[in-house]
Design an enzyme around this catalytic site. Structure first.
Site, PDB file in Angstrom:
ATOM      1  N   GLY A   1       0.846  -1.191   0.000  1.00 33.75           N
ATOM      2  CA  GLY A   1       0.000   0.000   0.000  1.00 33.75           C
ATOM      3  C   GLY A   1       0.876   1.234   0.000  1.00 33.75           C
ATOM      4  O   GLY A   1       2.079   1.158   0.238  1.00 33.75           O
TER       5      GLY A   1
ATOM      6  N   GLY B   1      -0.227  -5.034   0.626  1.00 28.63           N
ATOM      7  CA  GLY B   1      -1.440  -4.743  -0.148  1.00 28.63           C
ATOM      8  C   GLY B   1      -1.556  -5.542  -1.430  1.00 28.63           C
ATOM      9  O   GLY B   1      -2.653  -5.833  -1.900  1.00 28.63           O
TER      10      GLY B   1
ATOM     11  N   GLU C   1       5.251  -6.518   7.573  1.00 28.92           N
ATOM     12  CA  GLU C   1       4.712  -5.391   8.345  1.00 28.92           C
ATOM     13  C   GLU C   1       5.268  -5.218   9.750  1.00 28.92           C
ATOM     14  O   GLU C   1       5.322  -4.100  10.261  1.00 28.92           O
ATOM     15  CB  GLU C   1       3.176  -5.492   8.421  1.00 28.92           C
TER      16      GLU C   1
ATOM     17  N   ASP D   1      -1.833  -7.156   7.536  1.00 31.39           N
ATOM     18  CA  ASP D   1      -3.277  -6.894   7.425  1.00 31.39           C
ATOM     19  C   ASP D   1      -3.831  -7.418   6.099  1.00 31.39           C
ATOM     20  O   ASP D   1      -3.460  -8.502   5.673  1.00 31.39           O
ATOM     21  CB  ASP D   1      -3.568  -5.411   7.658  1.00 31.39           C
TER      22      ASP D   1
END
Length: 375
Positions: free
Chosen positions: A87, A135, A158, A166
């Protein structure tokens, strides 16, 4: 003179157009034959997802899902280096510093998109050629088919930037065989090429240079069923001989991974690694010691809880965690150390696992009332 003026007008008009299409062309959404094709088109940013891309892809998937003339959806990246490296972390960091609404909008939009892919009624084929992280995993792993190549590099890195794996990581990671998912989530370990298939993340493995032909064949299928698409992917997969003889990179460590990463707490995992003392265990310990202690604790609980949740429940839980991380210290410090100053020495607060209290972790998982993610 008038002609020169007209020519200038045309050039200006063209420049204006190319500027407008620039933001629009960060993602290309095209109908080709019976297929809807999504092309992530930010090669300089390794096709990292930003909010505007997410906001364009989501409604298009929903439209194609309802369209009787669209039989499958294909997603791919441009530039040859990455499918999608994650992301747009920098934009999120900037927004976080000034308390911008982007912090809610980005994660809400991204997780809604992950859910749309996970529940998509049309076969969804992700061509995960090159770097596929964060992402990029979210827009591929929840679909029906993931085609890896010898160039694929998978990771959920992450915990190194004060975040947690996530985009539905809490759903797919604990469902991988043994404790591989826990190991990948906590250490950020990178898998390459055929190993992405062997770990159960990809469904097929095809040579990178064969992807254009595969895409052409997918598009040419006449009103295909999921079975027909699977048959075509299988035929390409069977013909691919790259690294066929190679053993899964984690094979020799699987027994250790399964026992060391089955502990109920981070402290216990660390204790087990120390007691084990093998070169493999020591290397994992060294890696884990660099990660945000807060992130490690959130991640372990995220995966343990996510193992028995639906994808929707996981994404709701992860939205709560994302907002907790945005209010904390470690995310901004991690991004500074890894992506901005690149000194690779983040100063985590708290600095030790023992200092991250259960009460703090519990609070990060608490419902947000009206602000919860609605799917």
């Amino acid at each position: 003179r008038l002609r020169a003026f007209n020519r200038l007008q045309v050039i200006l008009q063209h420049l204006k157009m190319s500027k407008q299409t620039d933001s629009a062309s960060e993602v290309l959404l095209e109908k080709k034959g019976g297929a809807g094709v999504i092309t992530l088109n930010r090669p300089k940013a390794l096709n990292a997802l930003n909010l505007s891309m997410i906001q364009q892809i989501y409604p298009q998937i929903k439209t194609w899902e309802q369209d009787p003339e669209t039989f499958l959806i294909i997603i791919k990246g441009t530039g040859g280096k990455a499918f999608c490296a994650g992301g747009d972390i920098r934009a999120i960091t900037e927004a976080g510093k000034v308390g911008d609404k982007l912090l809610q909008d980005f994660f809400r939009g991204e997780y809604r998109l992950n859910n749309a892919i996970g529940t998509c009624k049309k076969p969804y084929v992700a061509l995960i050629d090159g770097i596929t992280m964060g992402g990029g995993v979210g827009v591929s792993v929840h679909g029906h088919f993931r085609v890896a190549t010898e160039k694929t590099v998978f990771a959920m890195p992450e915990t190194a930037i004060g975040l947690f794996p996530d985009v539905g990581g809490g759903y797919f990671l604990p469902r991988l065989s043994g404790k591989i998912g826990y190991y990948l989530a906590l250490t950020g370990c990178r898998l390459r090429g055929r190993d992405v298939l062997k770990a159960g993340i990809a469904t097929h493995f095809v040579e990178s240079e064969k992807l254009p032909a595969l895409e052409k064949d997918l598009i040419a299928l006449k009103s295909p069923s999921k079975e027909k698409i699977a048959d075509l992917l299988n035929s390409y997969h069977m013909k691919c001989t790259i690294d066929q003889e190679k053993e899964f990179a984690l094979n020799e460590h699987m027994e250790k991974i399964n026992s060391l990463f089955s502990a109920n707490s981070m402290e216990e995992i660390v204790k087990k690694l120390k007691q084990d003392g093998s070169p493999f265990a020591m290397k994992q310990l060294e890696t884990i010691n660099k990660m945000s202690p807060t992130s490690l604790k959130l991640t372990l609980r995220q995966l343990r809880e996510g193992a028995s949740m639906s994808l929707q429940e996981v994404l709701q839980m992860e939205y709560r965690l994302s907002q907790a991380c945005m209010k904390g210290h470690d995310f901004y410090e991690g991004v500074r150390a890894v992506l901005i100053d690149k000194d690779q020495s983040p100063k985590w607060k708290p600095a030790a696992l023992e200092e991250v209290s259960d009460e703090f972790v519990d609070n990060c998982f608490k419902p947000l009332g009206n602000d919860d993610l609605k799917l």
